[in-house]
Scaffold this active site. Structure first.
Site, PDB file in Angstrom:
ATOM      1  N   ILE A 154       0.787  -1.188  -0.026  1.00 65.35           N
ATOM      2  CA  ILE A 154      -0.146   0.004   0.089  1.00 65.35           C
ATOM      3  C   ILE A 154       0.705   1.266   0.024  1.00 65.35           C
ATOM      4  O   ILE A 154       0.806   2.196  -0.820  1.00 65.35           O
ATOM      5  CB  ILE A 154      -1.158   0.147   1.244  1.00 65.35           C
ATOM      6  N   THR A 164      -4.339   6.009   6.860  1.00 67.79           N
ATOM      7  CA  THR A 164      -5.101   4.896   6.153  1.00 67.79           C
ATOM      8  C   THR A 164      -4.822   3.280   6.917  1.00 67.79           C
ATOM      9  O   THR A 164      -5.248   2.621   6.168  1.00 67.79           O
ATOM     10  CB  THR A 164      -5.356   4.932   4.872  1.00 67.79           C
ATOM     11  N   ALA A 165      -3.652   3.425   7.746  1.00 66.79           N
ATOM     12  CA  ALA A 165      -3.165   2.101   8.266  1.00 66.79           C
ATOM     13  C   ALA A 165      -4.285   1.683   9.399  1.00 66.79           C
ATOM     14  O   ALA A 165      -5.186   1.012   9.184  1.00 66.79           O
ATOM     15  CB  ALA A 165      -1.873   2.070   8.505  1.00 66.79           C
ATOM     16  N   ARG A 166      -3.907   1.999  10.760  1.00 70.35           N
ATOM     17  CA  ARG A 166      -4.828   1.636  11.859  1.00 70.35           C
ATOM     18  C   ARG A 166      -4.483   2.875  12.779  1.00 70.35           C
ATOM     19  O   ARG A 166      -3.696   3.440  12.995  1.00 70.35           O
ATOM     20  CB  ARG A 166      -4.212   0.346  12.546  1.00 70.35           C
ATOM     21  N   ASP A 193      -8.468   8.028   8.131  1.00 72.30           N
ATOM     22  CA  ASP A 193      -9.677   7.118   7.679  1.00 72.30           C
ATOM     23  C   ASP A 193      -9.645   6.005   8.724  1.00 72.30           C
ATOM     24  O   ASP A 193     -10.752   5.086   8.788  1.00 72.30           O
ATOM     25  CB  ASP A 193      -9.162   6.190   6.423  1.00 72.30           C
ATOM     26  N   GLU A 243     -12.007   2.450  17.156  1.00 74.25           N
ATOM     27  CA  GLU A 243     -13.186   2.458  16.210  1.00 74.25           C
ATOM     28  C   GLU A 243     -14.172   1.573  16.446  1.00 74.25           C
ATOM     29  O   GLU A 243     -13.656   0.352  16.677  1.00 74.25           O
ATOM     30  CB  GLU A 243     -12.618   2.691  14.786  1.00 74.25           C
ATOM     31  N   HIS A 281     -13.098   4.576   8.113  1.00 67.82           N
ATOM     32  CA  HIS A 281     -12.565   3.375   7.615  1.00 67.82           C
ATOM     33  C   HIS A 281     -12.895   2.749   6.240  1.00 67.82           C
ATOM     34  O   HIS A 281     -13.536   1.729   6.155  1.00 67.82           O
ATOM     35  CB  HIS A 281     -12.535   2.413   8.597  1.00 67.82           C
ATOM     36  N   ILE A 282     -12.968   3.425   4.996  1.00 65.61           N
ATOM     37  CA  ILE A 282     -13.353   3.191   3.906  1.00 65.61           C
ATOM     38  C   ILE A 282     -12.377   2.842   2.917  1.00 65.61           C
ATOM     39  O   ILE A 282     -12.592   2.864   1.673  1.00 65.61           O
ATOM     40  CB  ILE A 282     -14.539   4.161   3.256  1.00 65.61           C
ATOM     41  N   GLY A 283     -11.400   2.465   3.390  1.00 63.35           N
ATOM     42  CA  GLY A 283     -10.280   2.358   2.568  1.00 63.35           C
ATOM     43  C   GLY A 283     -10.381   1.280   1.432  1.00 63.35           C
ATOM     44  O   GLY A 283      -9.782   1.491   0.183  1.00 63.35           O
ATOM     45  N   SER A 284     -10.995   0.274   1.801  1.00 64.40           N
ATOM     46  CA  SER A 284     -11.120  -0.872   0.687  1.00 64.40           C
ATOM     47  C   SER A 284     -12.578  -0.870   0.269  1.00 64.40           C
ATOM     48  O   SER A 284     -13.085  -1.869  -0.273  1.00 64.40           O
ATOM     49  CB  SER A 284     -10.928  -2.266   1.525  1.00 64.40           C
TER      50      SER A 284
HETATM   51  C1  DGY Z   1      -7.981  -4.398   6.154  1.00 63.00           C
HETATM   52  O1  DGY Z   1      -8.349  -4.997   5.268  1.00 63.00           O
HETATM   53  O2  DGY Z   1      -7.080  -4.503   7.078  1.00 63.00           O
HETATM   54  C2  DGY Z   1      -8.582  -3.035   6.150  1.00 63.00           C
HETATM   55  O3  DGY Z   1      -8.424  -2.080   7.175  1.00 63.00           O
HETATM   56  C3  DGY Z   1     -10.245  -3.362   5.987  1.00 63.00           C
HETATM   57  O4  DGY Z   1     -10.452  -2.426   5.012  1.00 63.00           O
END
Ligand code: DGY
Length: 321
Positions: free
Chosen positions: A160, A238-240, A264, A269, A287-290
């Site tokens: 990523i 956008t990780a954690r 994100d 959360e 948390h809409i990354g994926s």
């Molecule tokens: C993951 O897959 O770890 C993501 O954070 C969920 O979208």
């Protein structure tokens, strides 16, 4: 015809994934997407060979130890797997799998959305418009931080991180990174490697956090490290959420040390430190990354590919244990 193997999905799944799951397995579903307690999971998993969970389901030892012996695989519908106790699973002979690769692009896109949204004050601008407070164009209105030519520091140059770098280059940014080990030149594409996170921070007008959540990365971005960033830097996560010390980030956003943050993900959360909501320079996403149809289906199908492999006595392609 042989009886289908039983599989439990502890959360609701996308329609196409549910269709394949129910076609191939005797599926126990959670269509209401209710969070299940460890006891409920253990009961629902009776007779199941597989359990599918998501990143927000904590599968610690207390949950794993309660699972019936029939369970042979826990497939997490996520690339991150810090919520599953791999040691406890291994001890029980349970294979754990994740869903790498397929969410790289979608997550990197959201990192850029956070970066641009924070730098260009997207939330403030849209809110002004929607609330009918826009009285016309002015030379000083909603002036943000310029992106082109700036240094984008990436903490964690895995799949990523590298996809974020590629996008950053497309925006004319200069890429800097730190990683456990330096990448080979063909993966660096001219990015500058820094031996330590501290050196990276000193060279980051924008910082994108793309490292996994581990004991070592807990609260990586704390007050001392924020102080190393150039004044008016922009932080993107956008990780954690666990990689950021919220107390320190909120203080830096309030004081103006940081121009903005695009987030994100959040520690704890779906609870979010409510102080973020009062900060106009925080661009926030849930948390809409994926979260694209293609990506979520692909994540689900990877879970099912892993179930199929274990059901057929083959090694799971994405085994973590
Ligand atoms: C993951 O897959 O770890 C993501 O954070 C969920 O979208």
């Amino acid at each position: 015809m042989a009886d289908k193997l039983r599989a439990l999905a502890v959360r609701a799944l996308p329609a196409a994934v549910t269709e394949r799951l129910t076609r191939d397995y005797d599926a126990r579903l959670n269509p209401d997407d209710r969070t299940m307690s460890p006891e409920e999971i253990a009961t629902a998993a009776e007779g199941c060979f597989a359990v599918i969970c998501v990143a927000t389901d904590t599968f610690g030892r207390e949950v794993i130890d309660k699972l019936p012996d029939s369970v042979k695989i826990i497939a997490t519908f996520s690339v991150g797997y810090e919520h599953v106790d791999l040691t406890a699973a291994k001890k029980r002979g349970i294979v754990v799998t994740n869903t790498p690769d397929v969410l790289t692009d979608a997550t990197a896109d959201i990192a850029m959305l956070c970066l641009l949204g924070a730098a260009r004050r997207a939330w403030e601008a849209e809110t002004m418009l929607r609330q009918g407070r826009w009285t016309g164009w002015t030379t000083t209105q909603l002036v943000g931080v310029h992106v082109t030519g700036k240094r984008l520091g990436i903490f964690g140059m895995g799949r990523i991180g590298r996809a974020v770098a590629q996008r950053g280059r497309g925006f004319g940014m200069e890429i800097h990174y730190t990683n456990r080990s330096r990448l080979p030149a063909e993966l660096e594409h001219g990015a500058e490697f820094h031996d330590t996170p501290e050196e990276l921070l000193r060279h980051s007008d924008f910082l994108s956090i793309n490292a996994p959540s581990t004991a070592d990365t807990y609260h990586f971005l704390n007050a001392e490290r924020i102080a190393l960033l150039p004044d008016s830097a922009v932080v993107v996560n956008t990780a954690r959420g666990t990689l950021v010390d919220d107390e320190a980030l909120i203080a830096a956003l309030k004081s103006g040390k940081l121009a903005a943050a695009g987030l994100d993900v959040f520690e704890g959360e779906p609870k979010v430190d409510p102080r973020y909501f009062d900060l106009p320079n925080a661009f926030l996403l849930p948390h809409i990354g994926s979260a694209t149809v293609e990506t979520r289906n692909a994540m689900g199908f990877i879970c099912l590919d892993n179930l199929d492999a274990v059901a057929a006595g083959r090694p799971a392609p994405n085994a973590l244990t």
